[in-house]
Write a protein that holds these residues in place. Structure first.
Motif, mmCIF file in Angstrom:
data_model
loop_
_atom_site.group_PDB
_atom_site.id
_atom_site.type_symbol
_atom_site.label_atom_id
_atom_site.label_comp_id
_atom_site.label_asym_id
_atom_site.label_seq_id
_atom_site.Cartn_x
_atom_site.Cartn_y
_atom_site.Cartn_z
ATOM 1 N N TRP A 168 0.829 -1.209 0.000
ATOM 2 C CA TRP A 168 0.000 0.000 0.000
ATOM 3 C C TRP A 168 0.859 1.253 0.000
ATOM 4 O O TRP A 168 0.559 2.221 -0.706
ATOM 5 C CB TRP A 168 -0.919 0.006 1.215
ATOM 6 C CG TRP A 168 -1.903 -1.111 1.240
ATOM 7 C CD1 TRP A 168 -2.457 -1.754 0.154
ATOM 8 C CD2 TRP A 168 -2.452 -1.759 2.397
ATOM 9 N NE1 TRP A 168 -3.312 -2.748 0.571
ATOM 10 C CE2 TRP A 168 -3.337 -2.770 1.932
ATOM 11 C CE3 TRP A 168 -2.300 -1.580 3.765
ATOM 12 C CZ2 TRP A 168 -4.049 -3.590 2.803
ATOM 13 C CZ3 TRP A 168 -3.003 -2.388 4.635
ATOM 14 C CH2 TRP A 168 -3.868 -3.386 4.156
ATOM 15 N N VAL A 169 1.924 1.253 0.788
ATOM 16 C CA VAL A 169 2.789 2.430 0.889
ATOM 17 C C VAL A 169 3.408 2.761 -0.465
ATOM 18 O O VAL A 169 3.564 3.937 -0.822
ATOM 19 C CB VAL A 169 3.880 2.196 1.955
ATOM 20 C CG1 VAL A 169 4.989 3.238 1.846
ATOM 21 C CG2 VAL A 169 3.272 2.252 3.350
ATOM 22 N N LEU A 170 3.757 1.744 -1.207
ATOM 23 C CA LEU A 170 4.370 1.967 -2.527
ATOM 24 C C LEU A 170 3.333 2.298 -3.598
ATOM 25 O O LEU A 170 3.688 2.727 -4.687
ATOM 26 C CB LEU A 170 5.168 0.725 -2.946
ATOM 27 C CG LEU A 170 6.387 0.394 -2.075
ATOM 28 C CD1 LEU A 170 7.016 -0.908 -2.534
ATOM 29 C CD2 LEU A 170 7.398 1.527 -2.106
ATOM 30 N N GLY A 171 2.059 2.104 -3.302
ATOM 31 C CA GLY A 171 1.005 2.379 -4.270
ATOM 32 C C GLY A 171 0.684 3.857 -4.370
ATOM 33 O O GLY A 171 1.121 4.686 -3.572
ATOM 34 N N GLU A 172 -0.138 4.199 -5.351
ATOM 35 C CA GLU A 172 -0.463 5.595 -5.612
ATOM 36 C C GLU A 172 -1.329 6.203 -4.516
ATOM 37 O O GLU A 172 -1.135 7.357 -4.127
ATOM 38 C CB GLU A 172 -1.175 5.714 -6.966
ATOM 39 C CG GLU A 172 -1.480 7.142 -7.380
ATOM 40 C CD GLU A 172 -2.111 7.214 -8.758
ATOM 41 O OE1 GLU A 172 -2.701 8.253 -9.078
ATOM 42 O OE2 GLU A 172 -2.026 6.226 -9.514
ATOM 43 N N ARG A 173 -2.293 5.450 -3.983
ATOM 44 C CA ARG A 173 -3.204 5.998 -2.979
ATOM 45 C C ARG A 173 -2.632 5.940 -1.576
ATOM 46 O O ARG A 173 -2.988 6.745 -0.716
ATOM 47 C CB ARG A 173 -4.546 5.261 -3.028
ATOM 48 C CG ARG A 173 -5.373 5.614 -4.254
ATOM 49 C CD ARG A 173 -6.696 4.890 -4.278
ATOM 50 N NE ARG A 173 -7.625 5.311 -3.236
ATOM 51 C CZ ARG A 173 -8.357 6.421 -3.280
ATOM 52 N NH1 ARG A 173 -8.259 7.232 -4.312
ATOM 53 N NH2 ARG A 173 -9.201 6.714 -2.308
ATOM 54 N N ALA A 175 -3.869 14.696 0.969
ATOM 55 C CA ALA A 175 -4.670 15.679 0.229
ATOM 56 C C ALA A 175 -5.256 15.083 -1.046
ATOM 57 O O ALA A 175 -6.280 15.560 -1.539
ATOM 58 C CB ALA A 175 -3.819 16.904 -0.114
ATOM 59 N N HIS A 176 -4.630 14.032 -1.571
ATOM 60 C CA HIS A 176 -5.100 13.443 -2.833
ATOM 61 C C HIS A 176 -6.443 12.737 -2.688
ATOM 62 O O HIS A 176 -7.157 12.544 -3.679
ATOM 63 C CB HIS A 176 -4.064 12.470 -3.382
ATOM 64 C CG HIS A 176 -3.782 11.287 -2.504
ATOM 65 N ND1 HIS A 176 -3.544 11.408 -1.160
ATOM 66 C CD2 HIS A 176 -3.712 9.949 -2.784
ATOM 67 C CE1 HIS A 176 -3.324 10.204 -0.640
ATOM 68 N NE2 HIS A 176 -3.430 9.312 -1.600
ATOM 69 N N ILE A 196 -12.897 24.261 2.703
ATOM 70 C CA ILE A 196 -13.062 24.424 1.264
ATOM 71 C C ILE A 196 -13.141 23.059 0.593
ATOM 72 O O ILE A 196 -12.287 22.195 0.838
ATOM 73 C CB ILE A 196 -11.876 25.207 0.660
ATOM 74 C CG1 ILE A 196 -11.648 26.521 1.413
ATOM 75 C CG2 ILE A 196 -12.105 25.479 -0.817
ATOM 76 C CD1 ILE A 196 -10.407 27.265 0.965
ATOM 77 N N PRO A 197 -14.128 22.830 -0.272
ATOM 78 C CA PRO A 197 -14.142 21.588 -1.052
ATOM 79 C C PRO A 197 -12.862 21.456 -1.872
ATOM 80 O O PRO A 197 -12.435 22.413 -2.522
ATOM 81 C CB PRO A 197 -15.366 21.748 -1.958
ATOM 82 C CG PRO A 197 -16.244 22.724 -1.226
ATOM 83 C CD PRO A 197 -15.306 23.672 -0.540
ATOM 84 N N ALA A 198 -12.244 20.297 -1.823
ATOM 85 C CA ALA A 198 -10.939 20.115 -2.464
ATOM 86 C C ALA A 198 -11.007 20.155 -3.978
ATOM 87 O O ALA A 198 -9.973 20.338 -4.634
ATOM 88 C CB ALA A 198 -10.323 18.797 -2.010
ATOM 89 N N ASP A 199 -12.212 19.996 -4.549
ATOM 90 C CA ASP A 199 -12.326 20.009 -6.007
ATOM 91 C C ASP A 199 -12.697 21.387 -6.558
ATOM 92 O O ASP A 199 -13.017 21.518 -7.742
ATOM 93 C CB ASP A 199 -13.357 18.978 -6.476
ATOM 94 C CG ASP A 199 -14.747 19.213 -5.882
ATOM 95 O OD1 ASP A 199 -14.897 20.156 -5.069
ATOM 96 O OD2 ASP A 199 -15.670 18.442 -6.226
ATOM 97 N N LYS A 242 1.649 9.893 2.286
ATOM 98 C CA LYS A 242 1.319 10.709 1.129
ATOM 99 C C LYS A 242 1.170 12.166 1.548
ATOM 100 O O LYS A 242 0.177 12.550 2.166
ATOM 101 C CB LYS A 242 0.036 10.184 0.461
ATOM 102 C CG LYS A 242 0.108 8.720 0.030
ATOM 103 C CD LYS A 242 1.284 8.460 -0.915
ATOM 104 C CE LYS A 242 1.364 6.987 -1.307
ATOM 105 N NZ LYS A 242 2.540 6.694 -2.156
ATOM 106 N N LEU A 243 2.177 12.977 1.221
ATOM 107 C CA LEU A 243 2.189 14.395 1.536
ATOM 108 C C LEU A 243 2.132 15.201 0.246
ATOM 109 O O LEU A 243 2.680 14.783 -0.787
ATOM 110 C CB LEU A 243 3.446 14.767 2.326
ATOM 111 C CG LEU A 243 3.659 14.053 3.658
ATOM 112 C CD1 LEU A 243 4.949 14.533 4.309
ATOM 113 C CD2 LEU A 243 2.487 14.276 4.596
#
Length: 369
Positions: free
Chosen positions: A32-37, A157-158, A178-181, A197-198
């Protein structure tokens, strides 16, 4: 005095330990750590079914009416398993902010979704100075108006649906939800050694509306003090849980690793090293529980939380480093879980304030200039 956990707390910790043992093994954490999410969505949904994201949410909004002490006990188990994900940022820090300062409409709209894990949020506080001290916030705006600038080291934040942004309005520290989108917000990934994930979050003339304000103008200091205390204790619990796991791994290794014809635990130097691990873990846990209990009871806990965070940051890092010495070269390999625990402790030790910042709080509390 009775220092034992309540039956409900004992059930919470036992359930968490068994659940994470089955669903969060070290090899999956590494994946998981190496994954994108950075975490597993299916596991997050299972955690939501157990009610964990809603622990600090009131029952009227779909939560569990839990206390900060309950959260600390749970996050300690998460640290023991090295669980990645947005729990601390969303279910602890952002939830604390919204519960204390959100309007009735924000409570009705956002808190039930945070409680069920369907929505997550993150705090955008740190700027160019790298400081976690709210006094160092410089990003200024007007409400209504436009926001331009950037925040650094925004965790998860992602996947955040909302960003709690610390700003200055007319010079007064204030908070925005604030909505992130929203148009003009960009999230750029950073590359920390911890695997967390920073992100750098940039605001390019982002529209601000009156209902984006969290609390009143100038409420930022009080609100952030409460939320940062909760986040600091949660990250301290994560360090203590990870250090406890290092202790268990090191003792088991000392019992089974044979060198010179006998287990290395038979040598006095290793016995002393393991005793040092026990001392550091138990002392850090004691300070953590005392601070969390005070906070949960509504007693002044700023100095206690600062002391717990500062001590655990040093003590738990010492545990990780001594663990590497006991294990030797194998613990530096990615196949071994110790490097994950060490990196998580290192990251948690500086999140929500490093030791020098918290020791300043302790110094002020005892009357030192």
């Amino acid at each position: 005095m009775d220092f034992r956990l309540s039956p409900a707390q004992q059930m919470l910790t036992a359930t968490a330990r068994e659940f994470l043992r089955r669903h969060c093994p070290p090899e999956r954490v590494q994946e998981w750590v190496l994954g994108e999410r950075g975490f597993d969505d299916a596991l997050w949904r299972r955690m939501a079914e157990l009610g964990w994201p809603g622990l600090l949410v009131a029952s009227e909004h779909g939560g569990s009416d839990g206390s900060l002490l309950d959260v600390v006990l749970l996050v300690e188990e998460m640290g023991h398993a090295c669980l990645p994900g947005p729990f601390v940022t969303s279910a602890v820090v952002a939830t604390t902010l919204l519960a204390e300062a959100g309007s009735a409409e924000q409570h009705k709209r956002v808190l039930p979704l945070l409680a069920t894990g369907e929505r997550t949020a993150s705090l955008a506080l740190t700027e160019e100075s790298g400081s976690s001290d709210p006094a160092d916030v410089a990003l200024a705006c007007a409400v209504p108006g436009r926001l331009s600038g950037r925040k650094l080291f925004v965790k998860d934040a992602h996947v955040a649906d909302d960003l709690m942004v610390a700003v200055r309005i007319g010079g007064a520290l204030s908070l925005l939800a604030i909505p992130a989108d929203r148009a003009g917000i960009t999230r750029l990934p950073l590359d920390p050694i911890s695997g967390e994930k920073l992100f750098e979050v940039t605001f390019d003339r982002v529209e601000l509306r009156p209902d984006d304000l969290l609390g009143a103008v100038g409420d930022g200091v009080a609100l952030l003090t409460s939320a940062l205390l909760a986040g600091s204790l949660a990250r301290t619990a994560e360090m203590v849980g990870a250090a406890q796991r290092v202790l268990e791994l090191a003792v088991e290794h000392a019992k089974t690793r044979v060198q010179g014809g006998r287990p290395i635990g038979g040598y006095q130097a290793i016995q002393h090293a393991c005793a040092d691990l026990v001392r550091d873990v138990d002392a850090a846990r004691g300070l953590l529980y005392a601070a969390a209990w005070k906070a949960a009871e509504g007693r002044p806990a700023d100095a206690d939380a600062a002391l717990a965070k500062a001590y655990a940051g040093e003590a738990c890092l010492a545990v990780a480093r001594r663990g590497h010495q006991i294990f030797g070269a194998i613990s530096y390999c990615e196949e071994h879980p110790l490097h994950l625990l060490h990196k998580r402790i290192q990251a948690a030790s500086v999140d929500f304030g490093d030791a020098p910042l918290h020791l300043e709080t302790v110094a002020r509390a005892i009357g030192l200039a």
